[in-house]
Design a protein around this motif. Structure first.
Motif, mmCIF file in Angstrom:
data_model
loop_
_atom_site.group_PDB
_atom_site.id
_atom_site.type_symbol
_atom_site.label_atom_id
_atom_site.label_comp_id
_atom_site.label_asym_id
_atom_site.label_seq_id
_atom_site.Cartn_x
_atom_site.Cartn_y
_atom_site.Cartn_z
ATOM 1 N N UNK A 16 0.822 -1.215 0.000
ATOM 2 C CA UNK A 16 0.000 0.000 0.000
ATOM 3 C C UNK A 16 0.858 1.268 0.000
ATOM 4 N N UNK A 17 1.883 1.294 0.853
ATOM 5 C CA UNK A 17 2.668 2.530 0.991
ATOM 6 C C UNK A 17 3.556 2.756 -0.230
ATOM 7 N N UNK A 19 3.226 1.222 -3.194
ATOM 8 C CA UNK A 19 2.504 0.961 -4.452
ATOM 9 C C UNK A 19 3.233 -0.098 -5.299
ATOM 10 N N UNK A 38 11.476 5.839 -1.704
ATOM 11 C CA UNK A 38 12.367 6.977 -1.476
ATOM 12 C C UNK A 38 12.801 6.843 -0.026
ATOM 13 N N UNK A 40 13.138 8.852 2.212
ATOM 14 C CA UNK A 40 12.341 9.661 3.141
ATOM 15 C C UNK A 40 11.035 8.972 3.543
ATOM 16 N N UNK A 41 10.636 7.915 2.817
ATOM 17 C CA UNK A 41 9.355 7.261 3.112
ATOM 18 C C UNK A 41 9.412 6.307 4.306
ATOM 19 N N UNK A 43 9.529 6.757 7.336
ATOM 20 C CA UNK A 43 8.634 7.169 8.420
ATOM 21 C C UNK A 43 7.179 6.763 8.095
ATOM 22 N N UNK A 44 6.835 6.782 6.806
ATOM 23 C CA UNK A 44 5.479 6.382 6.424
ATOM 24 C C UNK A 44 5.299 4.865 6.550
ATOM 25 N N UNK A 46 6.879 3.011 8.641
ATOM 26 C CA UNK A 46 6.821 2.769 10.081
ATOM 27 C C UNK A 46 5.410 3.059 10.610
ATOM 28 N N UNK A 47 4.836 4.168 10.188
ATOM 29 C CA UNK A 47 3.484 4.518 10.622
ATOM 30 C C UNK A 47 2.484 3.468 10.131
ATOM 31 N N UNK A 48 2.714 2.952 8.929
ATOM 32 C CA UNK A 48 1.834 1.910 8.378
ATOM 33 C C UNK A 48 1.886 0.643 9.210
ATOM 34 N N UNK A 59 11.633 4.650 17.385
ATOM 35 C CA UNK A 59 11.884 5.280 16.092
ATOM 36 C C UNK A 59 13.285 4.976 15.547
ATOM 37 N N UNK A 63 13.860 2.741 12.220
ATOM 38 C CA UNK A 63 14.389 3.347 10.996
ATOM 39 C C UNK A 63 15.675 2.671 10.532
ATOM 40 N N UNK B 86 -0.640 12.787 0.181
ATOM 41 C CA UNK B 86 0.070 11.526 -0.030
ATOM 42 C C UNK B 86 -0.978 10.431 -0.156
ATOM 43 N N UNK B 88 -0.997 7.358 -0.748
ATOM 44 C CA UNK B 88 -0.765 6.020 -0.203
ATOM 45 C C UNK B 88 -0.833 6.010 1.327
ATOM 46 N N UNK B 93 -2.781 6.459 9.417
ATOM 47 C CA UNK B 93 -1.322 6.453 9.282
ATOM 48 C C UNK B 93 -0.782 7.876 9.383
ATOM 49 N N UNK B 96 -0.278 9.121 12.803
ATOM 50 C CA UNK B 96 0.946 8.597 13.431
ATOM 51 C C UNK B 96 2.197 9.287 12.880
ATOM 52 N N UNK B 97 2.140 9.680 11.613
ATOM 53 C CA UNK B 97 3.294 10.385 11.010
ATOM 54 C C UNK B 97 3.422 11.787 11.612
ATOM 55 N N UNK B 100 4.832 13.002 15.232
ATOM 56 C CA UNK B 100 6.268 13.041 15.549
ATOM 57 C C UNK B 100 6.736 14.495 15.439
ATOM 58 N N UNK B 130 14.057 14.331 5.708
ATOM 59 C CA UNK B 130 12.904 13.482 5.457
ATOM 60 C C UNK B 130 11.611 14.200 5.840
ATOM 61 N N UNK B 133 10.939 17.116 3.382
ATOM 62 C CA UNK B 133 10.552 16.746 2.017
ATOM 63 C C UNK B 133 9.169 16.111 1.993
ATOM 64 N N UNK B 134 8.808 15.349 3.045
ATOM 65 C CA UNK B 134 7.471 14.747 3.078
ATOM 66 C C UNK B 134 6.381 15.787 3.343
#
Lengths: 80, 324
Positions: A16-17, A19, A38, A40-41, A43-44, A46-48, A59, A63, B86, B88, B93, B96-97, B100, B130, B133-134
């Motif tokens: 899902x995150x 794709x 990427x 940078x993703x 963190x996403x 991890x949240x997923x 964290x 990571x 975003x 996705x 989620x 939770x992001x 932070x 990170x 950029x997000x």
């Protein structure tokens, strides 16, 4: 929860995150080099995982996990 | 007056809202106090009021706004904004992001609740990049984060040069190198108030050597000219042909820089990092930075050992970037 079930749900979140089709995701794959994340993703992802398993992960430790198999094992520790 | 003191004085003329997400750090709290007391910026510190007050000690928190990142109403607003950008990332989620601190701070900037963010005293640079950029994304035409150093060379008349990238982008492509050149020029103009004269450096001047690495720099010059046709930019040049008029007259007589480049763009991080440290230690130059760039709105990184005064200087730089 057994490892296979964790694996299945981890793969669902990654799919899902990032794709990526679930059938394309293997345990030995790294998120960035093999699955096209990427950096940078992280963190996403991890949240997923936290949302899927209803856990709160450390964290810095989370990571540092760079690929699918270690992610499954890392999450399993929180579900013991 | 030092360059940092000049930045601080200029920031006071139009104080910006700067979010400092690491309110659990005493240096951050002391810096926030100074920013507010001296009217340099309107600091927003993330944390719990009591905990921040305890860290402040004798320092006044008047004018410091403490923002609780657990505030559900704000959290919901940021989560909704984040997940809408975003596709996705689900709402749950996103919650939770954005809870932070670095992401929460970056969302404050993205949503217009702050003008810039200064972070990284307790987190690695990669996490600051990170978060930015997000949550904030890159400026128009920019595809990656980079950084620059302001090098202040000692002498009767202080000479200031800008070096990029010496800290973030490891091995930029020609297109990325062109972006670094253009965005560094923009920041040099905003911070130093001079007209940038940008040299893309190589071990070759005007084809004196042929190698794919030379081609990369030459291509980058062409792309930079397309990105910003008004920019005074040239390359590929060896560093002496870029900064010594006598050598430029000999090696690159047609160069618009005429050996007076003030912004030096390095082909990769190896050369950039070595160049800035050589200049710092052999020429006794003061190195201010790395200053982050490339984001749609300003985000700056702190070193782990930053003092309250260092943080104030970085906040002033972020404020000037915000005003540019």
């Amino acid at each position: 929860m057994d490892r296979d079930e964790i694996k299945q749900r981890v793969i669902k979140v990654i799919s899902q995150v990032l794709k990526v089709d679930e059938s394309q995701i293997k345990e030995e794959h790294t998120f960035v080099a093999d699955l096209g994340a990427e950096s940078v993703q992280s963190i996403e992802l991890m949240a997923g995982f936290e949302e899927e398993f209803d856990i709160e992960m450390d964290e810095d430790e989370a990571l540092s996990v760079q690929s699918v198999g270690p992610a499954i094992d890392f999450i399993a520790k929180y579900l013991d | 007056m030092s360059l940092i003191e000049q930045f601080i004085e200029r920031a006071k003329k139009d104080p910006k809202r700067i979010v400092l997400p690491e309110g659990q750090d005493a240096q951050i709290v002391r810096a926030a106090s100074r920013l507010a007391q001296e009217g340099i910026a309107s600091p927003l510190v993330l944390g719990q009021q009591d905990a921040v007050a305890a860290l402040a000690g004798d320092a006044s928190l008047e004018g410091v706004q403490v923002v609780d990142p657990a505030d559900q109403q704000v959290l919901e607003r940021y989560a909704a904004a984040y997940s809408s950008r975003r596709d996705s990332v689900t709402g749950n989620m996103a919650r939770r992001v954005v809870k932070r601190p670095l992401l929460f701070g970056a969302m404050m900037v993205a949503e217009g609740d702050a003008d810039g963010m200064v972070a990284g005293i307790s987190r690695p640079t990669a996490q600051v990049i990170s978060a930015a950029s997000l949550a904030i994304g890159y400026a128009d035409g920019i595809s990656a984060a980079s950084s620059f150093f302001i090098m202040v060379l000692p002498g009767d008349a202080e000479k200031v040069l800008v070096f990029a990238d010496a800290a973030v982008a490891v091995d930029p492509t020609s297109a990325e190198l062109a972006e670094i050149a253009v965005v560094t020029a923009r920041n040099a103009r905003a911070l130093l108030q001079f007209e940038p004269r940008v040299a893309l450096l190589s071990f070759s001047t005007r084809g004196s050597a042929s190698h794919p690495r030379v081609d990369k720099v030459r291509e980058a010059v062409g792309i930079a000219r397309q990105l910003d046709p008004q920019l005074c930019v040239d390359g590929e040049l060896q560093v002496d042909a870029a900064i010594v008029p006598r050598v430029a007259a000999k090696k690159a007589a047609d160069s618009p820089l005429e050996g007076n480049a003030n912004v030096l763009i390095f082909a990769d991080l190896d050369v950039g990092n070595v160049a800035y440290k050589l200049t710092q230690y052999l020429a006794n130059a003061q190195a201010i930075g790395p200053i982050m760039q490339g984001f749609r709105l300003p985000v700056n990184d702190l070193s782990r050992g930053a003092s309250a005064d260092d943080i104030v200087g970085v906040a002033a730089i972020a404020a000037l970037q915000a005003g540019a």
